[in-house]
Each structure stands twice: as C-alpha cells, then as structure tokens.
Design a protein around this motif. Sequence first.
Motif, PDB file in Angstrom:
ATOM      1  N   GLY A 101      -1.250   5.262   2.685  1.00  0.00           N
ATOM      2  CA  GLY A 101       0.031   5.292   3.762  1.00  0.00           C
ATOM      3  C   GLY A 101       2.089   5.357   3.188  1.00  0.00           C
ATOM      4  O   GLY A 101       1.247   5.562   2.379  1.00  0.00           O
ATOM      5  N   GLU A 102       2.498   5.511   3.918  1.00  0.00           N
ATOM      6  CA  GLU A 102       3.539   5.348   3.861  1.00  0.00           C
ATOM      7  C   GLU A 102       3.846   4.313   3.287  1.00  0.00           C
ATOM      8  O   GLU A 102       3.923   3.445   3.031  1.00  0.00           O
ATOM      9  N   SER A 103       4.782   4.947   1.371  1.00  0.00           N
ATOM     10  CA  SER A 103       5.239   3.626   1.148  1.00  0.00           C
ATOM     11  C   SER A 103       6.239   2.456   1.835  1.00  0.00           C
ATOM     12  O   SER A 103       6.745   3.797   2.206  1.00  0.00           O
ATOM     13  N   ARG A 104       6.727   1.597   1.660  1.00  0.00           N
ATOM     14  CA  ARG A 104       7.558   1.158   2.238  1.00  0.00           C
ATOM     15  C   ARG A 104       9.310   0.859   1.189  1.00  0.00           C
ATOM     16  O   ARG A 104       9.792  -0.212   1.925  1.00  0.00           O
ATOM     17  N   ASN A 105       8.983   1.438   0.367  1.00  0.00           N
ATOM     18  CA  ASN A 105      10.363   1.143  -0.281  1.00  0.00           C
ATOM     19  C   ASN A 105      11.044  -0.824  -0.648  1.00  0.00           C
ATOM     20  O   ASN A 105      12.230  -0.246  -0.744  1.00  0.00           O
ATOM     21  N   LEU A 106      10.021  -1.673  -1.177  1.00  0.00           N
ATOM     22  CA  LEU A 106      10.150  -2.719  -0.946  1.00  0.00           C
ATOM     23  C   LEU A 106      11.238  -2.645  -1.990  1.00  0.00           C
ATOM     24  O   LEU A 106      11.384  -2.147  -3.158  1.00  0.00           O
ATOM     25  N   SER A 107      12.087  -3.937  -1.817  1.00  0.00           N
ATOM     26  CA  SER A 107      13.073  -4.634  -3.333  1.00  0.00           C
ATOM     27  C   SER A 107      12.021  -5.503  -4.595  1.00  0.00           C
ATOM     28  O   SER A 107      11.467  -5.825  -3.872  1.00  0.00           O
ATOM     29  N   GLU A 108      12.482  -5.473  -4.775  1.00  0.00           N
ATOM     30  CA  GLU A 108      12.081  -6.562  -6.257  1.00  0.00           C
ATOM     31  C   GLU A 108      12.493  -7.888  -5.909  1.00  0.00           C
ATOM     32  O   GLU A 108      11.117  -7.948  -6.284  1.00  0.00           O
ATOM     33  N   GLU A 109      13.301  -8.470  -4.902  1.00  0.00           N
ATOM     34  CA  GLU A 109      12.929  -9.262  -4.701  1.00  0.00           C
ATOM     35  C   GLU A 109      11.578  -9.642  -3.163  1.00  0.00           C
ATOM     36  O   GLU A 109      10.885 -10.626  -3.085  1.00  0.00           O
ATOM     37  N   LYS A 110      11.555  -8.696  -3.007  1.00  0.00           N
ATOM     38  CA  LYS A 110      10.562  -8.900  -1.534  1.00  0.00           C
ATOM     39  C   LYS A 110       9.013  -8.108  -2.123  1.00  0.00           C
ATOM     40  O   LYS A 110       7.990  -8.669  -2.055  1.00  0.00           O
ATOM     41  N   LYS A 111       8.894  -7.764  -3.229  1.00  0.00           N
ATOM     42  CA  LYS A 111       7.594  -7.578  -4.666  1.00  0.00           C
ATOM     43  C   LYS A 111       7.435  -9.088  -4.947  1.00  0.00           C
ATOM     44  O   LYS A 111       5.625  -9.014  -4.788  1.00  0.00           O
ATOM     45  N   ILE A 112       8.030  -9.800  -5.454  1.00  0.00           N
ATOM     46  CA  ILE A 112       8.130 -10.309  -6.299  1.00  0.00           C
ATOM     47  C   ILE A 112       7.482 -12.002  -4.364  1.00  0.00           C
ATOM     48  O   ILE A 112       6.211 -12.300  -5.231  1.00  0.00           O
ATOM     49  N   LYS A 113       7.740 -11.347  -3.898  1.00  0.00           N
ATOM     50  CA  LYS A 113       7.914 -12.308  -3.090  1.00  0.00           C
ATOM     51  C   LYS A 113       5.705 -12.047  -2.295  1.00  0.00           C
ATOM     52  O   LYS A 113       5.022 -13.069  -2.334  1.00  0.00           O
ATOM     53  N   VAL A 114       5.732 -10.784  -1.757  1.00  0.00           N
ATOM     54  CA  VAL A 114       3.867 -10.475  -1.553  1.00  0.00           C
ATOM     55  C   VAL A 114       3.670 -10.857  -2.922  1.00  0.00           C
ATOM     56  O   VAL A 114       2.421 -11.096  -2.317  1.00  0.00           O
ATOM     57  N   LEU A 115       3.276 -10.486  -4.385  1.00  0.00           N
ATOM     58  CA  LEU A 115       3.067 -10.611  -5.223  1.00  0.00           C
ATOM     59  C   LEU A 115       2.530 -12.683  -5.075  1.00  0.00           C
ATOM     60  O   LEU A 115       1.266 -12.656  -5.347  1.00  0.00           O
ATOM     61  N   LYS A 116       3.468 -12.904  -5.290  1.00  0.00           N
ATOM     62  CA  LYS A 116       3.201 -14.673  -4.972  1.00  0.00           C
ATOM     63  C   LYS A 116       2.235 -14.648  -3.716  1.00  0.00           C
ATOM     64  O   LYS A 116       1.425 -15.995  -4.235  1.00  0.00           O
ATOM     65  N   THR A 117       2.105 -14.271  -2.318  1.00  0.00           N
ATOM     66  CA  THR A 117       1.525 -14.308  -0.962  1.00  0.00           C
ATOM     67  C   THR A 117      -0.133 -14.075  -1.530  1.00  0.00           C
ATOM     68  O   THR A 117      -0.654 -14.224  -1.148  1.00  0.00           O
ATOM     69  N   LEU A 118      -0.449 -13.181  -2.227  1.00  0.00           N
ATOM     70  CA  LEU A 118      -1.241 -12.379  -2.262  1.00  0.00           C
ATOM     71  C   LEU A 118      -2.461 -12.979  -3.554  1.00  0.00           C
ATOM     72  O   LEU A 118      -3.435 -13.348  -2.803  1.00  0.00           O
ATOM     73  N   THR A 119      -1.685 -13.824  -3.984  1.00  0.00           N
ATOM     74  CA  THR A 119      -2.552 -14.067  -5.306  1.00  0.00           C
ATOM     75  C   THR A 119      -2.637 -15.277  -4.979  1.00  0.00           C
ATOM     76  O   THR A 119      -3.918 -15.800  -5.411  1.00  0.00           O
ATOM     77  N   GLU A 120      -1.387 -16.194  -3.806  1.00  0.00           N
ATOM     78  CA  GLU A 120      -2.826 -17.491  -3.609  1.00  0.00           C
ATOM     79  C   GLU A 120      -3.500 -17.521  -2.532  1.00  0.00           C
ATOM     80  O   GLU A 120      -4.060 -18.128  -2.110  1.00  0.00           O
ATOM     81  N   LEU A 121      -3.141 -16.179  -1.958  1.00  0.00           N
ATOM     82  CA  LEU A 121      -4.417 -15.946  -1.176  1.00  0.00           C
ATOM     83  C   LEU A 121      -6.054 -15.436  -1.866  1.00  0.00           C
ATOM     84  O   LEU A 121      -6.851 -16.100  -0.997  1.00  0.00           O
ATOM     85  N   VAL A 122      -5.982 -14.787  -2.818  1.00  0.00           N
ATOM     86  CA  VAL A 122      -7.000 -14.393  -3.371  1.00  0.00           C
ATOM     87  C   VAL A 122      -7.582 -15.845  -4.329  1.00  0.00           C
ATOM     88  O   VAL A 122      -8.282 -15.866  -3.967  1.00  0.00           O
ATOM     89  N   VAL A 123      -7.004 -16.923  -4.822  1.00  0.00           N
ATOM     90  CA  VAL A 123      -7.069 -18.103  -5.240  1.00  0.00           C
ATOM     91  C   VAL A 123      -7.826 -18.940  -3.696  1.00  0.00           C
ATOM     92  O   VAL A 123      -8.822 -19.653  -4.277  1.00  0.00           O
ATOM     93  N   ASN A 124      -7.369 -18.893  -2.259  1.00  0.00           N
ATOM     94  CA  ASN A 124      -7.978 -19.683  -1.761  1.00  0.00           C
ATOM     95  C   ASN A 124      -8.725 -19.203  -0.829  1.00  0.00           C
ATOM     96  O   ASN A 124     -10.359 -20.023  -0.808  1.00  0.00           O
ATOM     97  N   VAL A 125      -9.474 -17.981  -0.740  1.00  0.00           N
ATOM     98  CA  VAL A 125     -10.491 -17.163  -0.811  1.00  0.00           C
ATOM     99  C   VAL A 125     -11.688 -17.501  -1.805  1.00  0.00           C
ATOM    100  O   VAL A 125     -12.728 -17.520  -1.019  1.00  0.00           O
ATOM    101  N   SER A 126     -11.474 -17.269  -3.509  1.00  0.00           N
ATOM    102  CA  SER A 126     -12.043 -17.566  -3.852  1.00  0.00           C
ATOM    103  C   SER A 126     -12.617 -19.027  -3.491  1.00  0.00           C
ATOM    104  O   SER A 126     -13.510 -19.199  -4.096  1.00  0.00           O
TER     105      SER A 126
END
Length: 256
Positions: A214-239
């Motif tokens: 897909g096309e890159s969304r050119n996320l800001s650094e703040e948005k990247k940090i927020k997405v990383l945190k949400t993604l990590t929490e999801l992985v832990v909950n799924v495990s």
Amino acid sequence: MSDESNTLDLTEVPDNVEQQEETEVVEEVVDDEESEEEQVEEEEQAEQPEEEEQVEEQEEQSEEEQEEEEESEAEQPEEEEEESEEEEQAEQPEEEEEEQAEQPEEAEEEEEEQVEEEQSEEQADQPEQSSVTPFVTDNLCSLKTLVDVLGKWSGGEIRRRNVEELLKEGSEVDENLDDLEKVVEVLQLWIGEGGSTFREHNHFKNLDEYTLVGESRNLSEEKKIKVLKTLTELVVNVSQRKVTDGEIQNVMNNLY
C-alpha cells in the motif's frame, strides 16, 4: 822457798791469753757479720725468684691480653661480615617480595591498558553505531524487538505464553520507526493467510527485503509511537487469548 813465791797470783792474766780472747771476740763478730750478710743474700736470692716470677706472670698476662685483643680484633671482622651477610640475606627476601608485589600491579596495568586499547579499537570499528541516537519511547519494547518476537512466534520457534516475557527482555534499540507500516502490513498477511501459509515466506524474518504494498501514510513521529504502542498491546492480548478475532480485526482497521 817461801810461801809467797809458791803462791800463784791468779789476778794476773798472761798477755797471750788476753790476745786470744780478743781474737776470739773479733772472730765471733766477724762470723756474726758474715752470717748476717749470708742471710741478707739468701733473703735477696729468695726474693729474686719471686720478683722474677711476678715479672714473668706480668709478661704472660700482657701476652695473654695481647692475644685476646688480637683474637677479638680478628673475630670482629668475622662478626661484622656475618652481620652484613645476614642483613643482605634479610634484605633479599624483602626486595624479592617488593618485586613480586610490583609484578602483579604491572600485569594488572598492562591488562587494563590492553582492555582500553581493545575498547578504543572497537569504538573505532563501529563509528556508525556510536553516532546513532536511540529512539526511546515509553512502549513495552522497541519495534525491532517486536519484529523479532513476531518472527519467532509465527515461525513456531516459541509458544504464545513466552511472547510477553520476550518482549520485556528485549534489548534492541530503534534508530527510527520507518518500518512501522511494513510491520502492520505483514501482520495483516499473517492474520489473513494463517500460520502454515505465512511460514512459507515469513516476512518478519526478512523485513528489509519486504516492499510495502500500500501507499505510505507518512505518519508523524508522534503517530508512529502511538501506533507502535497499540500494536504491541494487541500482540500481548492475542498471545494471552484475551481478544476475539473480531476485536483483533477492529483494532487493525483503526490503527491509523
């Protein structure tokens, strides 16, 4: 004859008798003097050996004293030599101990210098790493650690119950979060394809070679940090099986 002529005059002594008496007296005196002289000579002769013995004794004593002095003088250098030898022997162990004590210190200093040289060489060999500033967040782990754990989990190398612990133990540091969108896209593939199919290519293992579809969304650094945190929490909950498939998909659709 008359009585007067026949009577001897006893009062008259003949001259020769008187001379004899005088001679006897003189001889007695001479004899006495000679005897006295002999006694004196005998006494002197008796005293002479004593004096000679005393002189000899004094000479012997003086000779003995000289011999003793010579012996003492001869013994003194020997004693001094023995003392000097003992002092030298006593000093040798001290010098050896000092040398032995200095050797470990020198060895330690050499080791420290070698370690410092090796460290400086390593730093010189890794200029890029030393100049990199870590990208620090308050997330459970770095993006690199998350990718590493997801690659092992999807490849069947670890069990789901080990996921959270490995995420916490990860020591890798992010230089940036440029690959975050790739991670989201590869995780979607794993969810959609399933484990057996995804293992055939497992893009978590070679994320650098993966090309974003897909096309890159050119996320800001703040948005990247927020997405990383949400993604990590999801992985832990799924495990830990705390979320359903629907909830998983809902989180993935609303990451951005």
